[in-house]
Design a protein around this motif. Structure first.
Motif, mmCIF file in Angstrom:
data_model
loop_
_atom_site.group_PDB
_atom_site.id
_atom_site.type_symbol
_atom_site.label_atom_id
_atom_site.label_comp_id
_atom_site.label_asym_id
_atom_site.label_seq_id
_atom_site.Cartn_x
_atom_site.Cartn_y
_atom_site.Cartn_z
ATOM 1 N N ARG A 175 0.834 -1.202 0.000
ATOM 2 C CA ARG A 175 0.000 0.000 0.000
ATOM 3 C C ARG A 175 0.874 1.260 0.000
ATOM 4 O O ARG A 175 0.592 2.214 -0.720
ATOM 5 C CB ARG A 175 -0.937 0.008 1.203
ATOM 6 N N ALA A 176 1.935 1.239 0.789
ATOM 7 C CA ALA A 176 2.822 2.405 0.858
ATOM 8 C C ALA A 176 3.465 2.688 -0.501
ATOM 9 O O ALA A 176 3.548 3.839 -0.935
ATOM 10 C CB ALA A 176 3.904 2.186 1.913
ATOM 11 N N LYS A 177 3.908 1.635 -1.188
ATOM 12 C CA LYS A 177 4.519 1.818 -2.508
ATOM 13 C C LYS A 177 3.487 2.288 -3.529
ATOM 14 O O LYS A 177 3.786 3.101 -4.403
ATOM 15 C CB LYS A 177 5.184 0.514 -2.989
ATOM 16 N N LYS A 178 2.248 1.790 -3.428
ATOM 17 C CA LYS A 178 1.188 2.243 -4.330
ATOM 18 C C LYS A 178 0.898 3.727 -4.113
ATOM 19 O O LYS A 178 0.711 4.470 -5.073
ATOM 20 C CB LYS A 178 -0.088 1.426 -4.122
ATOM 21 N N GLU A 179 0.900 4.152 -2.859
ATOM 22 C CA GLU A 179 0.671 5.572 -2.563
ATOM 23 C C GLU A 179 1.826 6.420 -3.086
ATOM 24 O O GLU A 179 1.613 7.499 -3.632
ATOM 25 C CB GLU A 179 0.483 5.766 -1.061
ATOM 26 N N GLU A 180 3.039 5.901 -2.926
ATOM 27 C CA GLU A 180 4.224 6.597 -3.445
ATOM 28 C C GLU A 180 4.147 6.718 -4.973
ATOM 29 O O GLU A 180 4.416 7.787 -5.542
ATOM 30 C CB GLU A 180 5.473 5.835 -3.027
ATOM 31 N N LEU A 181 3.725 5.655 -5.628
ATOM 32 C CA LEU A 181 3.573 5.667 -7.092
ATOM 33 C C LEU A 181 2.492 6.669 -7.513
ATOM 34 O O LEU A 181 2.674 7.408 -8.479
ATOM 35 C CB LEU A 181 3.235 4.267 -7.604
ATOM 36 N N ALA A 182 1.415 6.691 -6.779
ATOM 37 C CA ALA A 182 0.315 7.623 -7.109
ATOM 38 C C ALA A 182 0.773 9.076 -7.037
ATOM 39 O O ALA A 182 0.268 9.929 -7.765
ATOM 40 C CB ALA A 182 -0.870 7.383 -6.184
ATOM 41 N N ALA A 183 1.761 9.345 -6.186
ATOM 42 C CA ALA A 183 2.251 10.707 -6.009
ATOM 43 C C ALA A 183 3.292 11.105 -7.050
ATOM 44 O O ALA A 183 3.646 12.280 -7.153
ATOM 45 C CB ALA A 183 2.850 10.868 -4.623
#
Length: 119
Positions: free
Chosen positions: A109-117
């Motif tokens: 989830r953290a990496k997905k949020e980082e990617l979204a940013a």
């Protein structure tokens, strides 16, 4: 599809980096530090490895002579694609997209949020 168009297409995807972690002969594409595609510089015609859903991997191998079990990879989850002109570039791009999406889906989830940013 040639090496340069393959490279450009992979790099056009959000959060993708390229590197040479296996030495000068192998170009690796990662999304958020996870590999989704790799190729050798010397392959003629271009061949590349991409992730694939296991059931779809078998289906593609049966339907297309240019799709083989992943060379030097887990053959359940990786295919080697030989870009010999037997399938259109659009289909090759769809297969690259599938690989990218599989890797993104498996991110934390953290990496997905980082990617979204990522801009």
């Amino acid at each position: 599809m040639n090496l340069e168009s393959f490279r450009e297409y992979c790099l056009s995807k959000k959060g993708v980096t390229e590197s040479l972690p296996f030495g000068e002969g192998t170009l690796v594409f990662k999304v958020m530090d996870k590999v989704f595609a790799l190729t050798g510089f010397d392959s003629q015609p271009l061949s590349f490895n991409i992730k694939c859903d296991p059931e779809k991997a078998i289906e593609l191998r049966e339907q297309h002579s240019c799709v083989l079990p992943g060379y030097h990879m887990n053959k359940k989850h990786w295919n080697t694609i030989i870009a010999d002109g037997s399938v259109k570039d659009q289909l090759l791009q769809e297969w690259i997209d599938h690989s990218y999406e599989l890797v993104v889906k498996a991110l934390t989830r953290a990496k997905k949020e980082e990617l979204a940013a990522v801009e």
